[in-house]
Design a protein around this motif. Structure first.
Motif, PDB file in Angstrom:
ATOM      1  N   GLU A  95       0.904  -1.284   0.060  1.00 30.76           N
ATOM      2  CA  GLU A  95       0.021   0.054  -0.030  1.00 30.76           C
ATOM      3  C   GLU A  95       0.892   1.432   0.053  1.00 30.76           C
ATOM      4  O   GLU A  95       0.343   2.510   0.088  1.00 30.76           O
ATOM      5  N   ASP A  96       2.093   0.938   0.021  1.00 33.58           N
ATOM      6  CA  ASP A  96       3.019   2.306   0.132  1.00 33.58           C
ATOM      7  C   ASP A  96       4.134   2.122  -0.973  1.00 33.58           C
ATOM      8  O   ASP A  96       5.098   1.517  -0.753  1.00 33.58           O
ATOM      9  N   PRO A  97       3.742   2.852  -2.149  1.00 31.91           N
ATOM     10  CA  PRO A  97       4.602   2.805  -3.242  1.00 31.91           C
ATOM     11  C   PRO A  97       6.071   3.157  -3.119  1.00 31.91           C
ATOM     12  O   PRO A  97       7.066   2.921  -3.736  1.00 31.91           O
ATOM     13  N   ILE A  98       6.387   4.151  -1.865  1.00 36.07           N
ATOM     14  CA  ILE A  98       7.849   4.721  -1.712  1.00 36.07           C
ATOM     15  C   ILE A  98       8.545   4.032  -0.794  1.00 36.07           C
ATOM     16  O   ILE A  98       9.549   4.316  -0.347  1.00 36.07           O
ATOM     17  N   ALA A  99       7.790   3.026  -0.042  1.00 38.61           N
ATOM     18  CA  ALA A  99       8.469   2.387   0.978  1.00 38.61           C
ATOM     19  C   ALA A  99       9.467   1.298   0.223  1.00 38.61           C
ATOM     20  O   ALA A  99       9.228   0.751  -0.504  1.00 38.61           O
ATOM     21  N   ASP A 100      10.477   1.163   1.018  1.00 38.88           N
ATOM     22  CA  ASP A 100      11.481   0.195   0.444  1.00 38.88           C
ATOM     23  C   ASP A 100      11.509  -1.062   1.374  1.00 38.88           C
ATOM     24  O   ASP A 100      11.648  -2.259   0.888  1.00 38.88           O
ATOM     25  N   LEU A 101      11.139  -1.302   2.567  1.00 44.64           N
ATOM     26  CA  LEU A 101      10.778  -2.243   3.296  1.00 44.64           C
ATOM     27  C   LEU A 101       9.688  -1.896   4.419  1.00 44.64           C
ATOM     28  O   LEU A 101       9.429  -0.684   4.679  1.00 44.64           O
ATOM     29  N   ALA A 102       9.159  -2.960   5.102  1.00 44.33           N
ATOM     30  CA  ALA A 102       8.171  -2.745   5.976  1.00 44.33           C
ATOM     31  C   ALA A 102       8.243  -3.640   7.117  1.00 44.33           C
ATOM     32  O   ALA A 102       8.893  -4.679   6.844  1.00 44.33           O
ATOM     33  N   THR A 103       8.065  -3.077   8.309  1.00 40.09           N
ATOM     34  CA  THR A 103       8.181  -3.933   9.531  1.00 40.09           C
ATOM     35  C   THR A 103       7.263  -3.658  10.713  1.00 40.09           C
ATOM     36  O   THR A 103       6.414  -2.724  10.456  1.00 40.09           O
ATOM     37  N   LEU A 104       7.258  -4.213  11.810  1.00 41.03           N
ATOM     38  CA  LEU A 104       6.086  -3.889  12.640  1.00 41.03           C
ATOM     39  C   LEU A 104       6.514  -3.641  14.199  1.00 41.03           C
ATOM     40  O   LEU A 104       7.780  -3.947  14.452  1.00 41.03           O
ATOM     41  N   ALA A 105       5.678  -2.997  15.013  1.00 44.41           N
ATOM     42  CA  ALA A 105       6.095  -2.766  16.335  1.00 44.41           C
ATOM     43  C   ALA A 105       4.918  -2.998  17.201  1.00 44.41           C
ATOM     44  O   ALA A 105       3.565  -2.865  16.688  1.00 44.41           O
ATOM     45  N   HIS A 106       4.901  -2.916  18.505  1.00 41.27           N
ATOM     46  CA  HIS A 106       4.059  -2.927  19.141  1.00 41.27           C
ATOM     47  C   HIS A 106       4.368  -1.972  20.694  1.00 41.27           C
ATOM     48  O   HIS A 106       5.510  -1.760  21.202  1.00 41.27           O
ATOM     49  N   PRO A 107       3.513  -1.332  21.349  1.00 36.82           N
ATOM     50  CA  PRO A 107       3.395  -0.649  22.336  1.00 36.82           C
ATOM     51  C   PRO A 107       4.176  -1.243  23.497  1.00 36.82           C
ATOM     52  O   PRO A 107       3.791  -2.608  23.874  1.00 36.82           O
ATOM     53  N   LEU A 108       4.955  -0.677  24.261  1.00 38.39           N
ATOM     54  CA  LEU A 108       5.648  -1.058  25.454  1.00 38.39           C
ATOM     55  C   LEU A 108       4.835  -0.583  26.814  1.00 38.39           C
ATOM     56  O   LEU A 108       4.544   0.861  26.953  1.00 38.39           O
ATOM     57  N   HIS A 109       4.860  -1.583  27.636  1.00 39.71           N
ATOM     58  CA  HIS A 109       3.964  -1.068  28.880  1.00 39.71           C
ATOM     59  C   HIS A 109       4.591  -1.370  30.301  1.00 39.71           C
ATOM     60  O   HIS A 109       4.295  -1.296  31.304  1.00 39.71           O
ATOM     61  N   SER A 110       6.151  -1.713  29.909  1.00 41.33           N
ATOM     62  CA  SER A 110       6.773  -2.426  31.039  1.00 41.33           C
ATOM     63  C   SER A 110       8.064  -1.527  31.003  1.00 41.33           C
ATOM     64  O   SER A 110       8.922  -1.653  29.929  1.00 41.33           O
ATOM     65  N   VAL A 111       8.829  -1.029  32.275  1.00 42.25           N
ATOM     66  CA  VAL A 111       9.947  -0.268  32.344  1.00 42.25           C
ATOM     67  C   VAL A 111      10.948  -1.309  32.074  1.00 42.25           C
ATOM     68  O   VAL A 111      11.891  -1.056  31.521  1.00 42.25           O
ATOM     69  N   GLU A 112      10.705  -2.387  32.643  1.00 43.57           N
ATOM     70  CA  GLU A 112      11.749  -3.558  32.519  1.00 43.57           C
ATOM     71  C   GLU A 112      12.004  -4.104  30.915  1.00 43.57           C
ATOM     72  O   GLU A 112      13.076  -4.050  30.783  1.00 43.57           O
ATOM     73  N   GLU A 113      11.019  -4.058  30.234  1.00 45.14           N
ATOM     74  CA  GLU A 113      11.133  -4.452  28.901  1.00 45.14           C
ATOM     75  C   GLU A 113      11.868  -3.067  28.246  1.00 45.14           C
ATOM     76  O   GLU A 113      12.884  -3.156  27.314  1.00 45.14           O
ATOM     77  N   PHE A 114      11.543  -1.790  28.529  1.00 41.62           N
ATOM     78  CA  PHE A 114      11.926  -0.797  28.055  1.00 41.62           C
ATOM     79  C   PHE A 114      13.414  -0.809  28.229  1.00 41.62           C
ATOM     80  O   PHE A 114      14.277  -0.163  27.392  1.00 41.62           O
ATOM     81  N   LEU A 115      13.873  -1.084  29.462  1.00 42.12           N
ATOM     82  CA  LEU A 115      15.488  -0.919  29.596  1.00 42.12           C
ATOM     83  C   LEU A 115      16.134  -2.089  29.212  1.00 42.12           C
ATOM     84  O   LEU A 115      17.330  -2.219  29.161  1.00 42.12           O
ATOM     85  N   ASN A 116      15.531  -3.324  28.741  1.00 37.55           N
ATOM     86  CA  ASN A 116      16.269  -4.468  28.491  1.00 37.55           C
ATOM     87  C   ASN A 116      16.886  -4.402  27.298  1.00 37.55           C
ATOM     88  O   ASN A 116      16.270  -4.108  25.929  1.00 37.55           O
ATOM     89  N   PRO A 117      18.313  -4.333  26.929  1.00 37.99           N
ATOM     90  CA  PRO A 117      19.016  -4.263  25.646  1.00 37.99           C
ATOM     91  C   PRO A 117      18.632  -5.493  24.587  1.00 37.99           C
ATOM     92  O   PRO A 117      18.757  -5.423  23.324  1.00 37.99           O
ATOM     93  N   ASN A 118      18.031  -6.416  25.233  1.00 37.10           N
ATOM     94  CA  ASN A 118      17.555  -7.445  24.163  1.00 37.10           C
ATOM     95  C   ASN A 118      16.188  -7.511  23.610  1.00 37.10           C
ATOM     96  O   ASN A 118      15.827  -7.833  22.842  1.00 37.10           O
ATOM     97  N   VAL A 119      15.569  -6.290  24.242  1.00 35.77           N
ATOM     98  CA  VAL A 119      14.014  -5.686  23.444  1.00 35.77           C
ATOM     99  C   VAL A 119      14.575  -4.443  22.771  1.00 35.77           C
ATOM    100  O   VAL A 119      14.946  -3.567  23.152  1.00 35.77           O
ATOM    101  N   VAL A 120      14.448  -4.649  21.489  1.00 33.43           N
ATOM    102  CA  VAL A 120      14.904  -3.412  20.469  1.00 33.43           C
ATOM    103  C   VAL A 120      13.876  -2.626  20.303  1.00 33.43           C
ATOM    104  O   VAL A 120      12.582  -2.961  20.095  1.00 33.43           O
ATOM    105  N   LYS A 121      14.116  -1.448  20.588  1.00 28.17           N
ATOM    106  CA  LYS A 121      13.168  -0.554  20.373  1.00 28.17           C
ATOM    107  C   LYS A 121      13.242   0.373  19.259  1.00 28.17           C
ATOM    108  O   LYS A 121      14.114   0.569  18.411  1.00 28.17           O
TER     109      LYS A 121
END
Length: 260
Positions: A126-152
């Motif tokens: 649906e986006d002719p100028i995008a080169d690639l697409a990926t997904l994300a979801h909201p974070l609700h935990s400070v622990e996950e927010f600080l975790n370097p294994n969780v990519v933000k």
């Protein structure tokens, strides 16, 4: 009835599956409810509505296991540094046109919701100028927010990625300290490691040398941003559970499958 009907969404899925793994050797062939992990990944890909699903591997053991459960396999080079390069080899091998959309689904994600594969492909379609697409979801935990294994990831108002990091981004300037970090609600998102490419752009991306930012954070998608490629971001409130990287993960996934 007004309006023009959208053409049906067409995309392919390639599952890079190497046998070697530092943290959990042979993980794609580990038993999970009587079947190898890769078989469950194959099921998820097939349920997404993809035109074609291929397993890309450089190991005959993986290929043999895949053929046993009916998987379609392509043997690829053992010299690839990433799953992305393996997907690109399959696209070239198959002779797919440059505008074909292919989703890269990692071979250790047996709980990936099929709808997310379709969402990533639709974002790109649906986006002719995008080169690639990926997904994300909201974070609700400070622990996950600080975790370097969780990519933000943070994005712009048009829906394109600005930056990915293992660090907690964005950081609240007011009120947050190292000892008392604050979660920026509504701004903190976890990246889901699922990508859709147009095969022409995939070939260009694979030909690029690693970028310093990529090496610094060990995040391949930073190579795309460093070279000016546009990454379309989609969002979901139904993120995939963890993939299989450790024995603990394998037990978690097994329990999750039992509850289904």
């Amino acid at each position: 009835m007004n309006g023009v009907m959208k053409p049906p969404l067409k995309f392919k899925v390639v599952i890079p599956a190497r046998l070697g793994s530092t943290r959990l050797p042979g993980k794609v062939l580990r038993a999970l409810h009587g079947r190898p992990v890769i078989a469950h990944v194959w099921d998820a890909a097939r349920a997404s509505g993809a035109e074609q699903v291929l397993i890309a591997t450089d190991d005959e053991k993986v290929a043999a296991a895949a053929r046993e459960f009916g998987g379609e396999v392509r043997m690829t080079s053992s010299s690839h540094n990433s799953g992305t390069d393996r997907v690109n080899e399959v696209a070239r091998m198959e002779g797919w046109a440059d505008d074909v959309i292919v989703v890269n689904l990692q071979g250790d994600e047996p709980l990936m919701p099929p709808a997310l594969l379709r969402q990533a492909a639709a974002l790109l379609a649906e986006d002719p100028i995008a080169d690639l697409a990926t997904l994300a979801h909201p974070l609700h935990s400070v622990e996950e927010f600080l975790n370097p294994n969780v990519v933000k990831v943070v994005g712009d108002r048009r829906g394109y990625a600005l930056y990915f990091s293992r660090a907690p981004i964005p950081w609240k300037r007011d009120g947050a300290t190292r000892d008392k970090p604050l979660l920026p609600e509504g701004l903190a998102f976890r990246h889901i490691g699922l990508y859709a490419y147009r095969t022409g752009r995939l070939a260009e991306f694979s030909a690029l040398p690693p970028a310093p930012l990529e090496d610094c954070e060990a995040l391949e998608q930073l190579r795309a941003l460093a070279n000016g490629l546009r990454i379309k971001l989609g969002f979901t409130d139904n993120p995939p559970p963890r993939g299989v990287d450790t024995e603990e993960d394998l037990a978690f996934v097994s329990a999750a499958l039992s509850r289904r």
